[in-house]
Design a protein around this motif. Structure first.
Motif, mmCIF file in Angstrom:
data_model
loop_
_atom_site.group_PDB
_atom_site.id
_atom_site.type_symbol
_atom_site.label_atom_id
_atom_site.label_comp_id
_atom_site.label_asym_id
_atom_site.label_seq_id
_atom_site.Cartn_x
_atom_site.Cartn_y
_atom_site.Cartn_z
ATOM 1 N N TYR A 144 0.836 -1.213 0.000
ATOM 2 C CA TYR A 144 0.000 0.000 0.000
ATOM 3 C C TYR A 144 0.864 1.254 0.000
ATOM 4 O O TYR A 144 0.634 2.181 -0.792
ATOM 5 N N LEU A 145 1.866 1.301 0.869
ATOM 6 C CA LEU A 145 2.718 2.483 0.985
ATOM 7 C C LEU A 145 3.575 2.687 -0.262
ATOM 8 O O LEU A 145 3.719 3.812 -0.752
ATOM 9 N N VAL A 146 4.136 1.594 -0.782
ATOM 10 C CA VAL A 146 4.956 1.702 -1.993
ATOM 11 C C VAL A 146 4.104 2.168 -3.166
ATOM 12 O O VAL A 146 4.525 3.024 -3.964
ATOM 13 N N LYS A 147 2.897 1.620 -3.282
ATOM 14 C CA LYS A 147 2.006 1.990 -4.381
ATOM 15 C C LYS A 147 1.711 3.486 -4.367
ATOM 16 O O LYS A 147 1.828 4.161 -5.406
ATOM 17 N N TRP A 148 1.366 4.036 -3.206
ATOM 18 C CA TRP A 148 1.009 5.450 -3.143
ATOM 19 C C TRP A 148 2.225 6.358 -3.285
ATOM 20 O O TRP A 148 2.126 7.456 -3.844
ATOM 21 N N CYS A 149 3.379 5.922 -2.816
ATOM 22 C CA CYS A 149 4.595 6.708 -3.019
ATOM 23 C C CYS A 149 4.978 6.750 -4.496
ATOM 24 O O CYS A 149 5.417 7.795 -5.006
ATOM 25 N N VAL A 150 4.808 5.634 -5.192
ATOM 26 C CA VAL A 150 5.063 5.606 -6.638
ATOM 27 C C VAL A 150 4.097 6.525 -7.366
ATOM 28 O O VAL A 150 4.485 7.272 -8.281
ATOM 29 N N TRP A 151 2.833 6.510 -6.948
ATOM 30 C CA TRP A 151 1.844 7.402 -7.566
ATOM 31 C C TRP A 151 2.174 8.865 -7.301
ATOM 32 O O TRP A 151 2.009 9.728 -8.182
ATOM 33 N N LEU A 152 2.624 9.169 -6.105
ATOM 34 C CA LEU A 152 3.033 10.549 -5.799
ATOM 35 C C LEU A 152 4.193 10.973 -6.696
ATOM 36 O O LEU A 152 4.225 12.101 -7.207
ATOM 37 N N PHE A 153 5.142 10.078 -6.873
ATOM 38 C CA PHE A 153 6.288 10.369 -7.740
ATOM 39 C C PHE A 153 5.846 10.620 -9.176
ATOM 40 O O PHE A 153 6.251 11.616 -9.801
ATOM 41 N N LEU A 154 5.004 9.756 -9.704
ATOM 42 C CA LEU A 154 4.570 9.884 -11.099
ATOM 43 C C LEU A 154 3.717 11.133 -11.325
ATOM 44 O O LEU A 154 3.872 11.821 -12.339
#
Length: 254
Positions: A144-154
């Motif tokens: 969950y955390l990795v997914k949202w951090c990746v989305w924030l980056f993109l």
């Protein structure tokens, strides 16, 4: 000189800069305050503590602190060349100014990635301490955390591309910083209008707002719609990067 060599030189230029300490400031501030605020409400029976802490921390971070820190990074990267007429020396070398601009932008994206990695690490540490202190038994949702951090980056990429284009276009750092700040500040207001899709400065904040909506409503339909957002975001990103590449060093060559 190929692109790999130019990129290596650009990383060497910023190696001794103060960018690395800078990217720790925003994550530390926002995570510490966000997790500390929620600690007053978390009880051992509390469920979904990790998503609640993440949204609380990421909301202000995505709308303001992350863009603010990227504005400073843009100016610091550009300042490595403008100081002491370094840009003129670089342009005198047999190196394409287009390669130089792309290499600098890649360095900027790298620091954006680093800041997201720092945010993830700081949040995991602070969240672990908070849950154990409050007696909450909940597994760390790594995916969950990795997914949202990746989305924030993109979602930050179009914003960073726009910031870099503005930094390149304005000769005076004060003008580029001022304009970027003025564009960041109304982001939370624009995010609540249909115009958000054409306003890259609010993309990451809008994403977190949608995750907050999904978390509170708990409906089967996600508030954040990938289309037509993806098409517009890619178009904005490409246009801004191309504009920065074309304009980089042009005024110094006159």
């Amino acid at each position: 000189m190929d692109f790999g060599e130019v990129l290596k030189i650009e990383f060497m230029k910023v190696k001794r800069s103060k960018i690395v300490p800078l990217i720790f400031i925003a994550p530390l501030l926002v995570v510490a305050s966000g997790v500390a605020n929620l600690c007053h409400y978390i009880t051992p029976e509390y469920t979904n503590a990790w998503p609640a802490m993440f949204i609380q921390s990421a909301l202000v971070y995505a709308y303001y602190l992350l863009p603010f820190s990227m504005i400073v990074v843009c100016v610091m990267i550009e300042g490595r060349e403008t100081g002491n007429n370094g840009i003129l020396k670089m342009l005198a070398l047999p190196v394409s100014r287009y390669l130089l601009s792309m290499a600098k932008f890649c360095v900027l994206v790298f620091y954006l990635f680093m800041e997201m990695a720092v945010f993830f690490a700081v949040f995991v540490i602070a969240g672990t301490v908070a849950t154990r202190t409050m007696g909450v038994v909940e597994t760390l949702p790594v995916f969950y955390l990795v997914k949202w951090c990746v989305w924030l980056f993109l979602t930050m990429l179009p914003c960073v591309g726009t910031m870099w284009a503005i930094t390149v276009l304005f000769e005076k750092p004060l003008f580029s910083v001022g304009l970027n700040l003025l564009l960041v500040i109304p982001g939370v207001l624009v995010a609540n209008t249909p115009l958000w899709i054409a306003y890259p400065y609010c993309y990451s904040g809008y994403l977190v707002s949608c995750s907050l909506h999904d978390f509170t409503v708990e409906s089967g339909t996600a508030a954040f719609m990938l289309f037509p957002f993806l098409t517009v975001a890619v178009l904005v990103f490409v246009l801004m990067v191309v504009a920065a590449v074309i304009k980089f060093g042009k005024k110094e060559m006159r």
